[in-house]
Enzyme design. Structure first.
Site, PDB file in Angstrom:
ATOM      1  N   VAL A  13      13.492  -3.095   8.685  1.00 50.83           N
ATOM      2  CA  VAL A  13      12.792  -2.415   9.786  1.00 50.83           C
ATOM      3  C   VAL A  13      12.967  -0.893   9.743  1.00 50.83           C
ATOM      4  O   VAL A  13      12.719  -0.203  10.730  1.00 50.83           O
ATOM      5  CB  VAL A  13      13.238  -2.976  11.162  1.00 50.83           C
ATOM      6  CG1 VAL A  13      12.796  -4.424  11.317  1.00 50.83           C
ATOM      7  CG2 VAL A  13      14.757  -2.857  11.342  1.00 50.83           C
ATOM      8  N   ALA A  28       9.078   4.880 -12.330  1.00 47.93           N
ATOM      9  CA  ALA A  28       9.630   4.299 -11.111  1.00 47.93           C
ATOM     10  C   ALA A  28      10.254   5.376 -10.235  1.00 47.93           C
ATOM     11  O   ALA A  28      10.757   6.383 -10.731  1.00 47.93           O
ATOM     12  CB  ALA A  28      10.689   3.253 -11.467  1.00 47.93           C
ATOM     13  N   GLY A  29      10.223   5.128  -8.937  1.00 52.25           N
ATOM     14  CA  GLY A  29      10.925   5.989  -7.985  1.00 52.25           C
ATOM     15  C   GLY A  29      11.484   5.083  -6.914  1.00 52.25           C
ATOM     16  O   GLY A  29      10.728   4.527  -6.129  1.00 52.25           O
ATOM     17  N   HIS A  30      12.790   4.855  -6.944  1.00 51.27           N
ATOM     18  CA  HIS A  30      13.416   3.911  -6.019  1.00 51.27           C
ATOM     19  C   HIS A  30      14.255   4.678  -5.008  1.00 51.27           C
ATOM     20  O   HIS A  30      15.221   5.356  -5.377  1.00 51.27           O
ATOM     21  CB  HIS A  30      14.274   2.897  -6.800  1.00 51.27           C
ATOM     22  CG  HIS A  30      13.450   2.008  -7.694  1.00 51.27           C
ATOM     23  ND1 HIS A  30      13.977   1.022  -8.476  1.00 51.27           N
ATOM     24  CD2 HIS A  30      12.107   1.956  -7.907  1.00 51.27           C
ATOM     25  CE1 HIS A  30      13.000   0.410  -9.140  1.00 51.27           C
ATOM     26  NE2 HIS A  30      11.863   0.971  -8.819  1.00 51.27           N
ATOM     27  N   ASP A  32       6.530   0.151  -5.173  1.00 50.53           N
ATOM     28  CA  ASP A  32       6.933   0.852  -3.948  1.00 50.53           C
ATOM     29  C   ASP A  32       7.092  -0.069  -2.744  1.00 50.53           C
ATOM     30  O   ASP A  32       6.845   0.319  -1.604  1.00 50.53           O
ATOM     31  CB  ASP A  32       5.920   1.977  -3.606  1.00 50.53           C
ATOM     32  CG  ASP A  32       5.761   2.953  -4.745  1.00 50.53           C
ATOM     33  OD1 ASP A  32       6.751   3.173  -5.472  1.00 50.53           O
ATOM     34  OD2 ASP A  32       4.656   3.501  -4.907  1.00 50.53           O
ATOM     35  N   GLN A  86       8.141  -1.078 -10.737  1.00 52.86           N
ATOM     36  CA  GLN A  86       6.722  -1.332 -10.487  1.00 52.86           C
ATOM     37  C   GLN A  86       6.560  -2.645  -9.703  1.00 52.86           C
ATOM     38  O   GLN A  86       7.432  -2.980  -8.930  1.00 52.86           O
ATOM     39  CB  GLN A  86       5.915  -1.355 -11.798  1.00 52.86           C
ATOM     40  CG  GLN A  86       5.782   0.006 -12.475  1.00 52.86           C
ATOM     41  CD  GLN A  86       7.010   0.430 -13.252  1.00 52.86           C
ATOM     42  OE1 GLN A  86       7.472  -0.283 -14.131  1.00 52.86           O
ATOM     43  NE2 GLN A  86       7.547   1.585 -12.938  1.00 52.86           N
ATOM     44  N   LYS A 106      12.056  -1.753  -3.223  1.00 51.93           N
ATOM     45  CA  LYS A 106      13.044  -2.422  -4.099  1.00 51.93           C
ATOM     46  C   LYS A 106      14.384  -1.695  -4.088  1.00 51.93           C
ATOM     47  O   LYS A 106      15.438  -2.320  -4.010  1.00 51.93           O
ATOM     48  CB  LYS A 106      12.502  -2.488  -5.547  1.00 51.93           C
ATOM     49  CG  LYS A 106      11.211  -3.285  -5.677  1.00 51.93           C
ATOM     50  CD  LYS A 106      10.666  -3.241  -7.084  1.00 51.93           C
ATOM     51  CE  LYS A 106      10.144  -1.891  -7.510  1.00 51.93           C
ATOM     52  NZ  LYS A 106       8.933  -1.430  -6.802  1.00 51.93           N
TER      53      LYS A 106
HETATM   54  P1  GDP Z   1      10.504   1.135  -4.540  1.00 57.71           P
HETATM   55  O1  GDP Z   1       9.820   1.852  -5.637  1.00 57.71           O
HETATM   56  O2  GDP Z   1      10.063  -0.290  -4.425  1.00 57.71           O
HETATM   57  O3  GDP Z   1      11.998   1.240  -4.582  1.00 57.71           O
HETATM   58  O4  GDP Z   1      10.019   1.820  -3.185  1.00 57.71           O
HETATM   59  P2  GDP Z   1       9.914   3.414  -2.911  1.00 57.71           P
HETATM   60  O5  GDP Z   1      11.272   3.948  -2.724  1.00 57.71           O
HETATM   61  O6  GDP Z   1       9.048   4.073  -3.916  1.00 57.71           O
HETATM   62  O7  GDP Z   1       9.062   3.425  -1.576  1.00 57.71           O
HETATM   63  C1  GDP Z   1       9.497   2.784  -0.421  1.00 57.71           C
HETATM   64  C2  GDP Z   1       9.615   3.811   0.698  1.00 57.71           C
HETATM   65  O8  GDP Z   1       9.747   3.155   1.940  1.00 57.71           O
HETATM   66  C3  GDP Z   1      10.833   4.676   0.567  1.00 57.71           C
HETATM   67  O9  GDP Z   1      10.565   5.932   1.136  1.00 57.71           O
HETATM   68  C4  GDP Z   1      11.880   3.937   1.404  1.00 57.71           C
HETATM   69  O10 GDP Z   1      12.887   4.773   1.910  1.00 57.71           O
HETATM   70  C5  GDP Z   1      11.026   3.403   2.514  1.00 57.71           C
HETATM   71  N1  GDP Z   1      11.429   2.120   3.096  1.00 57.71           N
HETATM   72  C6  GDP Z   1      12.028   1.043   2.506  1.00 57.71           C
HETATM   73  N2  GDP Z   1      12.136   0.023   3.388  1.00 57.71           N
HETATM   74  C7  GDP Z   1      11.613   0.469   4.551  1.00 57.71           C
HETATM   75  C8  GDP Z   1      11.409  -0.130   5.833  1.00 57.71           C
HETATM   76  O11 GDP Z   1      11.703  -1.278   6.093  1.00 57.71           O
HETATM   77  N3  GDP Z   1      10.793   0.657   6.793  1.00 57.71           N
HETATM   78  C9  GDP Z   1      10.411   1.933   6.549  1.00 57.71           C
HETATM   79  N4  GDP Z   1       9.835   2.615   7.532  1.00 57.71           N
HETATM   80  N5  GDP Z   1      10.589   2.522   5.354  1.00 57.71           N
HETATM   81  C10 GDP Z   1      11.162   1.791   4.370  1.00 57.71           C
HETATM   82  P1  IMO Z   2       8.185   1.753  -8.584  1.00 57.38           P
HETATM   83  O1  IMO Z   2       9.240   1.157  -9.462  1.00 57.38           O
HETATM   84  C1  IMO Z   2       3.953   2.447  -7.867  1.00 57.38           C
HETATM   85  C2  IMO Z   2       1.406   3.030 -11.380  1.00 57.38           C
HETATM   86  C3  IMO Z   2       0.798   4.386 -11.611  1.00 57.38           C
HETATM   87  C4  IMO Z   2      -0.476   3.979 -12.328  1.00 57.38           C
HETATM   88  C5  IMO Z   2      -0.031   2.809 -13.189  1.00 57.38           C
HETATM   89  C6  IMO Z   2       0.318   3.175 -14.623  1.00 57.38           C
HETATM   90  O2  IMO Z   2       8.619   2.972  -7.872  1.00 57.38           O
HETATM   91  O3  IMO Z   2       7.602   0.721  -7.682  1.00 57.38           O
HETATM   92  P2  IMO Z   2       2.307   4.489 -15.786  1.00 57.38           P
HETATM   93  O4  IMO Z   2       2.907   5.818 -15.497  1.00 57.38           O
HETATM   94  O5  IMO Z   2       3.248   3.351 -15.690  1.00 57.38           O
HETATM   95  O6  IMO Z   2       1.540   4.464 -17.078  1.00 57.38           O
HETATM   96  O7  IMO Z   2       1.192   4.276 -14.642  1.00 57.38           O
HETATM   97  O8  IMO Z   2       1.099   2.275 -12.549  1.00 57.38           O
HETATM   98  N1  IMO Z   2       2.878   3.023 -11.236  1.00 57.38           N
HETATM   99  C7  IMO Z   2       3.511   2.816 -10.074  1.00 57.38           C
HETATM  100  N2  IMO Z   2       3.031   2.665  -8.821  1.00 57.38           N
HETATM  101  N3  IMO Z   2       5.274   2.364  -8.089  1.00 57.38           N
HETATM  102  C8  IMO Z   2       5.764   2.491  -9.332  1.00 57.38           C
HETATM  103  O9  IMO Z   2       7.062   2.274  -9.627  1.00 57.38           O
HETATM  104  C9  IMO Z   2       4.882   2.773 -10.402  1.00 57.38           C
HETATM  105  N4  IMO Z   2       5.023   2.987 -11.729  1.00 57.38           N
HETATM  106  C10 IMO Z   2       3.794   3.119 -12.224  1.00 57.38           C
HETATM  107  O10 IMO Z   2       0.533   5.033 -10.392  1.00 57.38           O
HETATM  108  O11 IMO Z   2      -1.423   3.509 -11.406  1.00 57.38           O
HETATM  109 MG    MG Z   3       8.707   3.607  -5.935  1.00 54.47          MG
END
Ligand code: GDP
Ligand code: IMO
Ligand code: MG
Length: 422
Positions: free
Chosen positions: A412, A39-41, A13, A224, A16
């Site tokens: 930012v 994953a949740g991107h 998170d 991850q 990415k």
């Molecule tokens: P990922 O799994 O690495 O793709 O990240 P996630 O999408 O799970 O979580 C990142 C969160 O932060 C999402 O809600 C993005 O929209 C948000 N985000 C990404 N870059 C920035 C930033 O520079 N500032 C803020 N405030 N939010 C951001």
């Molecule tokens: P992205 O790509 C954050 C964490 C889970 C748990 C551990 C194992 O969005 O960054 P799993 O379901 O893989 O067996 O869980 O890994 N986890 C993540 N935490 N971002 C993720 O993906 C994750 N994918 C798995 O919360 O602690």
């Molecule tokens: Mg994520």
């Protein structure tokens, strides 16, 4: 030309998805190499916010090829929902999404086993996303898993039955009640594989080889983060795949001679979802403030993320493992308004100061901090690095000095445009 790898250097998170979306115009192909619907991107642009789980974050660019690599595990049910979500936005992923024949399938029973096994662990639970990741990779390594190409064979039903009979007996042994739920899940699964088989499936290793030969460029999108890697993360509180640079080679079938940049995504502080060590975790108002200002709730499960200060011991370890050539610092805006910003520079373990990340996830770590003066001005509208507050630039400089790696982009805000390229 060549292969650039983008991955998270913390516990996932890091942002990415946003950064892949920003960088996509520079590449011909965007490819996911490991993980799956855990994953949740998140991507934000033109007032749209979208979360991707299995499909690469380059999908919004019609002229770019997107590939789900052999290292990914696919849940056809989640895949179908994702495809339908894109179709609603008038984006047809069939035009530019290709799927590896060798990617493994997450079956309904894998998800039930994930639940049953987590339940059995009790207090020691990993905090899995319950998407079936662990059981699916377990079957892959045990050499009994089903792959995308099996969907095209006439005896798929027999193969499915053989594997799920085995899963049922495991669930029975765990006294896990599943019959009613499984029936509905299997119905959805059957409906969903029909859609999956309409996509173009490929021998990705040959396709990538040819593309690289033709001078095309590939961006590998990690899921991850390094501290969740099955080898180098805080084992056993990790995911079941190789989230590091090396995982991109095996997860795509590309050899290291094509290696270009390794782009490490780092949040200006740390977060973690699920259980396991988190040395700089905050349980006070600062942690609460990060969660609120950074909207730190899981993109996949909605769970509140644990928050804490940036950890340079863990970061240097991740940089070493991955051979990171540049850092993208995200969510710097979330630290606006903090009087003091802290960065952990060393650990104290049993009275001894160390700059090494311990293998033992039970090591009693006391983080040692360096404090920085905070800033109060809104930085989300700033588009030039030089215009950022001096205090933030000092922090950036300190991270660069300590890690020996240049910070090439500062993010930012969540939107595509809220990005400062240096
Ligand atoms: P990922 O799994 O690495 O793709 O990240 P996630 O999408 O799970 O979580 C990142 C969160 O932060 C999402 O809600 C993005 O929209 C948000 N985000 C990404 N870059 C920035 C930033 O520079 N500032 C803020 N405030 N939010 C951001
Ligand atoms: P992205 O790509 C954050 C964490 C889970 C748990 C551990 C194992 O969005 O960054 P799993 O379901 O893989 O067996 O869980 O890994 N986890 C993540 N935490 N971002 C993720 O993906 C994750 N994918 C798995 O919360 O602690
Ligand atoms: Mg994520």
């Amino acid at each position: 030309m060549g292969l650039d790898i983008l991955l998270g250097l913390q516990w996932g998170d890091e942002g990415k998805g946003k950064v892949v979306d920003v960088l996509t115009p520079k590449y011909d192909i965007i490819a996911r190499f490991q993980g799956g619907p855990n994953a949740g991107h998140t991507l934000e642009f033109d007032g749209i916010k979208h979360i991707l789980h299995i499909i690469p974050s380059g999908i919004f660019h019609a002229d770019k090829v997107n590939v789900i690599g052999n290292g990914v595990v696919i849940d056809p049910v989640v895949f179908r929902k994702e495809v339908n979500g894109l179709l609603e936005m008038n984006i047809d992923p069939k035009r530019n999404l290709f799927i590896s024949k060798k990617a493994h399938l997450i079956l309904p029973t894998h998800k039930l086993m994930d639940m049953a096994l987590e339940h059995q662990k009790g207090e020691r639970k990993i905090g899995s996303t319950l998407k079936g990741i662990g059981p699916t990779y377990t079957d892959k390594i045990a050499r009994v898993g089903l792959r995308v190409l099996d969907l095209f064979t006439p005896n798929f039903v027999q193969k499915y039955k053989k594997l799920t009979d085995n899963h049922r007996s495991i669930l029975d042994r765990l006294s896990f009640k599943y019959e009613d739920t499984l029936h509905q899940m299997e119905k959805e699964f059957v409906e969903s594989i029909e859609l999956l088989t309409q996509f173009r499936v490929i021998d990705n290793e040959y396709e990538f080889y040819q593309s690289l030969k033709d001078g095309k460029s590939i961006l590998a999108e990690g899921a991850q983060g390094t501290l969740l890697d099955v080898e180098f993360g805080s084992y056993p509180f990790v995911t079941s795949s190789s989230t590091v640079t090396a995982g991109a080679y095996t997860g795509l079938g590309i050899n290291p001679s094509h290696q270009g940049r390794v782009i490490g995504i780092v949040k200006a502080y740390c977060t973690r979802v699920g259980s396991g060590p988190f040395p700089t975790e905050l349980f006070d108002q600062d942690g609460e403030r990060m969660r609120k200002q950074g909207f730190e709730f899981g993109s996949t499960t909605g769970r509140p993320r644990r928050c804490g200060w940036l950890d340079l011991v863990a970061l240097k370890y991740a940089i070493m493992i991955n051979g990171v050539t540049e850092i993208v610092l995200t969510k710097a805006d979330v630290l606006t308004g903090f009087k003091t910003v802290k960065i952990c520079t060393e650990y104290k373990i049993n009275g001894e100061v160390t700059d090494r990340f311990p293998a033992d996830s039970e090591a009693p770590i006391q983080p040692q901090y360096r404090s920085f003066e905070g800033w109060s001005e809104d930085i989300t509208k700033i588009r030039e690095y030089e215009k950022l507050p001096e205090q933030l630039k000092q922090m950036v400089h300190f991270i660069e000095q300590e890690t020996g790696v240049r910070i090439s982009i500062v993010s930012v805000g969540p939107d595509r445009d809220e990005t400062l390229i240096r």
